[in-house]
Design an enzyme around this catalytic site. Structure first.
Site, PDB file in Angstrom:
ATOM      1  N   ARG A 100       0.693  -1.200   0.086  1.00  0.00           N
ATOM      2  CA  ARG A 100      -0.016   0.048   0.000  1.00  0.00           C
ATOM      3  C   ARG A 100       0.995   0.970  -0.022  1.00  0.00           C
ATOM      4  NH1 ARG A 100      -2.200   1.788   4.585  1.00  0.00           N
ATOM      5  NH2 ARG A 100      -2.306  -0.092   5.479  1.00  0.00           N
TER       6      ARG A 100
ATOM      7  N   TYR B 231     -15.851  15.883 -15.543  1.00  0.00           N
ATOM      8  CA  TYR B 231     -16.267  14.595 -15.302  1.00  0.00           C
ATOM      9  C   TYR B 231     -17.196  14.266 -14.455  1.00  0.00           C
ATOM     10  CZ  TYR B 231     -15.823   9.521 -14.618  1.00  0.00           C
ATOM     11  OH  TYR B 231     -16.180   8.361 -14.427  1.00  0.00           O
TER      12      TYR B 231
ATOM     13  N   ASP C 291      -7.069  17.606 -14.790  1.00  0.00           N
ATOM     14  CA  ASP C 291      -7.485  16.187 -15.397  1.00  0.00           C
ATOM     15  C   ASP C 291      -7.091  16.186 -17.093  1.00  0.00           C
ATOM     16  OD1 ASP C 291      -8.844  13.772 -16.330  1.00  0.00           O
ATOM     17  OD2 ASP C 291     -10.472  14.011 -14.833  1.00  0.00           O
TER      18      ASP C 291
ATOM     19  N   LYS D 290      -8.234   4.774 -19.147  1.00  0.00           N
ATOM     20  CA  LYS D 290      -8.681   5.097 -20.550  1.00  0.00           C
ATOM     21  C   LYS D 290      -7.366   4.937 -21.768  1.00  0.00           C
ATOM     22  CE  LYS D 290     -12.615   6.131 -18.247  1.00  0.00           C
ATOM     23  NZ  LYS D 290     -12.610   7.569 -17.467  1.00  0.00           N
TER      24      LYS D 290
END
Ligand SMILES: *Cc1c(COP(=O)(O)O)cnc(C)c1O
Length: 388
Positions: free
Chosen positions: A58, A111, A181, A206
Site C-alpha cells: 500500500r 467529469y 485532469d 482510459k
C-alpha cells in the site's frame, strides 16, 4: 556533445521511459503485499521511508513504481503516484490538500464523478466549491480567494463536451495548487506541467492502459507535492494494483501509435458526421468549427480519440441511433481499441440534477463517441446505415 542533442519526441520517451537496471524490457509483476527483513531495524527503516518499495504494497510496489516513473518522465515531472482508479487519484488528492473550511475553484463541466465528489463528499466535509466556466480562463483566477482557496481544478478537453481550457492561463495562477485532469488528451496529447500547472492527473483506465483491461489512476507533480499526497494516500487506500500498473505501462508503450491513429480516425468520422443532416453539431477540438480550435492547436499535439455529437431531436433519436449501430457498441469508457458510444444523460450523468444538466448542456440528444482502432471507412459506414 550532450548540449547539441535535440529534445527527444514524447512518442520515443513512451518507449524508453521507466526502464530499470535489470535489463528486462517489461517489468516483473510483483504480486507481493509485503517484504521481510532480518530484524526490527529493517521494518523500522521501511516504515520511515517515503514512497519506497520494500515495506508494504500500500506504501509502494516495484511494478507500480515502474509505471509511476514512466508517467513522471512523460509529463516532465519529478515524481508520479498511481492509484486504484482515476477517482481514487482525484479523491486522494483533494482530501490530501483540502480541509474543512477550505475553498476549491472548479470547472463546471468536469467529469460527472468529479462533480459528484465535489458536490457530495467535499460539501459534507465543509469544503466549499465555486464553479466557473472553463472556456473563459480568467474566471478561474477571478474566483480564487487568497488564503482560502487551496485548489483550482480543471479538465481539458472536457468529458463529454470537449471544451478546452487555456493551460497557460491556468498555470499562471499563483497561490492555490492548480490541477488538470488530462485524461482525454493522454500524456502524449498535451503536457500541462510544461505550462506551469502544479498537478496533472489521468484516469489511466482510459487511453493510457488503452485496452479496457485495467482500472488505474495517476498524478504527476513536483516530488515534495507528490510526497504530501502520498502520505495521505496510504491512509485513503485507493492503491493501484500491480497487475493494472503492468497493463498501464504496457499501454504506454503503444500509446503513440494508437493516439495518432485514433486521432486521425476521429477527425475523419467527426468531419463526416458534421456534414450529416441528422446531426446538429459535433464537438471535437480538431474541427475548425470548434470555438477553441486555435487554442487546442496551440497546446495539443493530437486532438484525441473522443468527440461528442448533438443529434437533431431528443432521446428517441439517440435511442434509435444506438439500436441501429452494429460495429459501434454502447459502453461508458473511452480510449480503447473498440469504438464506443454512450448517452451521458442516462448513464454517466444519471445522478446529476436536471438543473445542473441544463446548466452544463447534458441534453437528451447528446452522445459521446470514443473512436477505436477499426478502419475509418467501417466506422463511417456503420454511422451511415444507422442514421439513414
Ligand atoms: C473516467 C474518467 C475519470 C475517472 O476515472 P476512473 O478510472 O473511472 O475512476 C476521471 N476523469 C475523466 C475525464 C474520465 O474520463
Amino acid at each position: 556533445m550532450a548540449g547539441d542533442r535535440r529534445e527527444q519526441e514524447p512518442e520515443t520517451t513512451a518507449i524508453t521511459a521507466g526502464r530499470d537496471a535489470s535489463g528486462a524490457l517489461s517489468p516483473a509483476l510483483w504480486a507481493s503485499s509485503t517484504w521481510h527483513t532480518n530484524d526490527l531495524d529493517g521494518t523500522h527503516r521501511g516504515a520511515k521511508a517515503v514512497h519506497e518499495s520494500g515495506f508494504y504494497s500500500r506504501y509502494a510496489n516495484p511494478t507500480v513504481e515502474a509505471f509511476e516513473r514512466t508517467i513522471a518522465e512523460l509529463e516532465g515531472a519529478e515524481s508520479a503516484l498511481a492509484f486504484g482508479s482515476g477517482m481514487g487519484a482525484i479523491a486522494s488528492t483533494v482530501f490530501a490538500l483540502c480541509s474543512s473550511g477550505d475553498h476549491i475553484v472548479a470547472q463546471r463541466n468536469m467529469y460527472a464523478g468529479t462533480l459528484g465528489f465535489l458536490d457530495g463528499a467535499c460539501k459534507r466535509m465543509g469544503i466549499e466549491v465555486t464553479y466557473v466556466d472553463g472556456r473563459n480562463a480568467a474566471e478561474f483566477a477571478a474566483a480564487v480567494r487568497p488564503g482560502k482557496t487551496m485548489l483550482v481544478m480543471a479538465e481539458t478537453p472536457t468529458n463529454p463536451h470537449l471544451d478546452v481550457v487555456d493551460l497557460d492561463a491556468l498555470g499562471a495562477i499563483k497561490g492555490p495548487f492548480t490541477f488538470v485532469d488530462s485524461t482525454l488528451a493522454t500524456p502524449l496529447g498535451q503536457q500541462p506541467l510544461r505550462h506551469g500547472v502544479n498537478i496533472v492527473m489521468h484516469s489511466a483506465t482510459k487511453g493510457i492502459a488503452g485496452h479496457n483491461d485495467a482500472t488505474l489512476g495517476v498524478i504527476a507533480a513536483e516530488k515534495e507535492l507528490v510526497n504530501t499526497i502520498w502520505a495521505y494516500s496510504v491512509l485513503h487506500g485507493a492503491t493501484a494494483s500491480p497487475f493494472d500498473a503492468l497493463n498501464g505501462l504496457r499501454g504506454v508503450r503503444t500509446l503513440g501509435a494508437r493516439l495518432r491513429q485514433q486521432s486521425e480516425t476521429a477527425q475523419q468520422v467527426a468531419e463526416w458526421l458534421s456534414a450529416h443532416p441528422a446531426v446538429k453539431r459535433v464537438n471535437y477540438p480538431g474541427l475548425t468549427s470548434h470555438p477553441q480550435h486555435e487554442l487546442a492547436k496551440r497546446q495539443m499535439r493530437w486532438f484525441g480519440s473522443v468527440f461528442s455529437i448533438e443529434l437533431c431531436g431528443g432521446i428517441a433519436e439517440a435511442r434509435a441511433l444506438t439500436q441501429r449501430l452494429s460495429l459501434v457498441r454502447c459502453a461508458v469508457t473511452l480510449g480503447g481499441p473498440d469504438t464506443l458510444i454512450s448517452h451521458s444523460a442516462t448513464s454517466t450523468h444519471l445522478s446529476v440534477s436536471p438543473e445542473v444538466k441544463a446548466a452544463t448542456g447534458i441534453s437528451e440528444s447528446l452522445l459521446r463517441v470514443s473512436v477505436g482502432l477499426e478502419a475509418a471507412p467501417d466506422i463511417i459506414a456503420d454511422f451511415a446505415q444507422a442514421l439513414k
